[in-house]
Design a protein around this motif. Sequence first.
Motif, PDB file in Angstrom:
ATOM      1  N   LEU A  37      -8.117   5.308   5.287  1.00 45.52           N
ATOM      2  CA  LEU A  37      -8.231   3.930   5.752  1.00 45.52           C
ATOM      3  C   LEU A  37      -9.084   3.111   4.799  1.00 45.52           C
ATOM      4  N   HIS A  38     -10.136   3.708   4.281  1.00 46.26           N
ATOM      5  CA  HIS A  38     -11.024   3.006   3.346  1.00 46.26           C
ATOM      6  C   HIS A  38     -10.250   2.501   2.132  1.00 46.26           C
ATOM      7  N   ASP A  39      -9.305   3.293   1.620  1.00 45.28           N
ATOM      8  CA  ASP A  39      -8.516   2.882   0.453  1.00 45.28           C
ATOM      9  C   ASP A  39      -7.753   1.596   0.739  1.00 45.28           C
ATOM     10  N   GLY A  40      -7.221   1.475   1.941  1.00 45.80           N
ATOM     11  CA  GLY A  40      -6.453   0.285   2.279  1.00 45.80           C
ATOM     12  C   GLY A  40      -7.309  -0.932   2.512  1.00 45.80           C
ATOM     13  N   LEU A  41      -8.558  -0.739   2.958  1.00 43.68           N
ATOM     14  CA  LEU A  41      -9.420  -1.877   3.281  1.00 43.68           C
ATOM     15  C   LEU A  41     -10.119  -2.443   2.053  1.00 43.68           C
ATOM     16  N   TYR A  42     -10.798  -1.607   1.301  1.00 46.94           N
ATOM     17  CA  TYR A  42     -11.508  -2.105   0.114  1.00 46.94           C
ATOM     18  C   TYR A  42     -11.950  -0.941  -0.754  1.00 46.94           C
ATOM     19  N   GLN A  43     -12.250  -1.259  -2.013  1.00 44.85           N
ATOM     20  CA  GLN A  43     -12.807  -0.280  -2.941  1.00 44.85           C
ATOM     21  C   GLN A  43     -14.127  -0.832  -3.477  1.00 44.85           C
ATOM     22  N   TYR A  44     -15.141   0.025  -3.478  1.00 42.74           N
ATOM     23  CA  TYR A  44     -16.458  -0.351  -3.983  1.00 42.74           C
ATOM     24  C   TYR A  44     -16.875   0.670  -5.036  1.00 42.74           C
ATOM     25  N   ASP A  45     -17.349   0.167  -6.175  1.00 42.91           N
ATOM     26  CA  ASP A  45     -17.722   1.036  -7.290  1.00 42.91           C
ATOM     27  C   ASP A  45     -19.232   0.951  -7.517  1.00 42.91           C
ATOM     28  N   PRO A  46     -20.004   1.825  -6.891  1.00 41.40           N
ATOM     29  CA  PRO A  46     -21.462   1.757  -7.054  1.00 41.40           C
ATOM     30  C   PRO A  46     -21.904   2.114  -8.470  1.00 41.40           C
ATOM     31  N   TRP A  55       0.863  -1.180   0.000  1.00 40.16           N
ATOM     32  CA  TRP A  55       0.000   0.000   0.000  1.00 40.16           C
ATOM     33  C   TRP A  55       0.898   1.228   0.000  1.00 40.16           C
ATOM     34  N   ASN A  56       0.953   1.917  -1.126  1.00 43.89           N
ATOM     35  CA  ASN A  56       1.755   3.125  -1.259  1.00 43.89           C
ATOM     36  C   ASN A  56       0.915   4.314  -0.796  1.00 43.89           C
ATOM     37  N   VAL A  57       1.266   4.883   0.337  1.00 41.64           N
ATOM     38  CA  VAL A  57       0.474   5.931   0.960  1.00 41.64           C
ATOM     39  C   VAL A  57       0.808   7.292   0.350  1.00 41.64           C
ATOM     40  N   THR A  58      -0.220   8.098   0.126  1.00 36.08           N
ATOM     41  CA  THR A  58      -0.061   9.476  -0.307  1.00 36.08           C
ATOM     42  C   THR A  58      -0.818  10.384   0.658  1.00 36.08           C
ATOM     43  N   SER A  59      -0.733  11.685   0.427  1.00 31.95           N
ATOM     44  CA  SER A  59      -1.437  12.626   1.295  1.00 31.95           C
ATOM     45  C   SER A  59      -2.950  12.497   1.180  1.00 31.95           C
ATOM     46  N   ARG A  60      -3.425  11.817   0.153  1.00 36.95           N
ATOM     47  CA  ARG A  60      -4.877  11.647  -0.047  1.00 36.95           C
ATOM     48  C   ARG A  60      -5.381  10.277   0.404  1.00 36.95           C
ATOM     49  N   SER A  61      -4.490   9.426   0.874  1.00 33.85           N
ATOM     50  CA  SER A  61      -4.881   8.069   1.260  1.00 33.85           C
ATOM     51  C   SER A  61      -5.751   8.078   2.513  1.00 33.85           C
TER      52      SER A  61
END
Length: 345
Positions: A115-124, A107-113
Amino acid sequence: MPLWPVYTGTKEPHDGITELPAPPPWRAFDGGPGLDTPADDADTAATSPDRAHRAATYRATAQTVQLVNAALYLRRPLLVTGPPGTGKSSLAYAVARELKLGPVLRWNVTSRSTLHDGLYQYDPLSRLYAARQAAATGTRGSTAPESGIEDHLRLGPLGTALLPYARPRALLIDEIDKSDLDLPNDLLNVLEEGQYEIPELVRSSGPGDEDPKAMVMVDGTHERVPVARGRVRCRAFPFVVLTSNGEREFPPAFLRRCVTLRLRRPDDSHLADIVRAHFDGEPGGYAQDLIDRFLSRASGGDLATDQLLNAIYLARSSDLPADSLAELAEQLMPYLGEAQRSDAF
């Protein structure tokens, strides 16, 4: 019998991770049933040739070996700090290779990262589009299930690492010091409890469902794993490496839950060992000359180890006379890498 050290810092992969003693009672997890670690042989610790090379050639100090083992035994994250080019991110690949923990989750962290980004992504939106396509073609009847949520959801690196694998996964959270101020605190509960929820799946699984499991894609592959009622809890706490270049301070509560390893720039003998590992012990006497010149300039903080390796490679590969090699390589050294982003060995 329990084994110390489990991680030895050598090149030889082994199954010592299975000899870890039971975790402390306050760090025991019971997620399950256990999942198999994907391709748990040493050759899959890194998914690209450069990272595989770094994993195989990494040279750990005695302090590194001890603190890695402390993190493994205590089931705590390892916070690795130090100047660029001291091997912080490579450590995760080296441990995963030796202990056969499967591909490293990164997980490459940025200033915009978040916790949700690290756990999962959902595309409604993709789910809405799929529903409209199904309605338009008449393939969705009134009795069809409402949700295909799992088809539009993928676990992130952190979310994948916390699945109930029978043996730990390796997770690299790179450059945590570049994150938003809230991210370290947001990580506290997840890393402490070893679990999280996916609200979209929790809402879609009613109490009367006969089979409440959703098959969800994991990070890095198209493999799917079962997630029951949207809740994930680890079974073997992952080996978590968080790296920091020291650009910020972390909250005391966050530091208290980590094992902290502070790396320093390698000395002469350590650099020589690194060079021999990368070039199979072949470079000639010019390599030591370059190491000496590198150390005299790196003390100012403007050089990283990969710049030395690049300079030695050029000197080794050129047809210049021996008395010109070291001088040319030293002249080029500052331009053969980016010291602010380097973590090469």
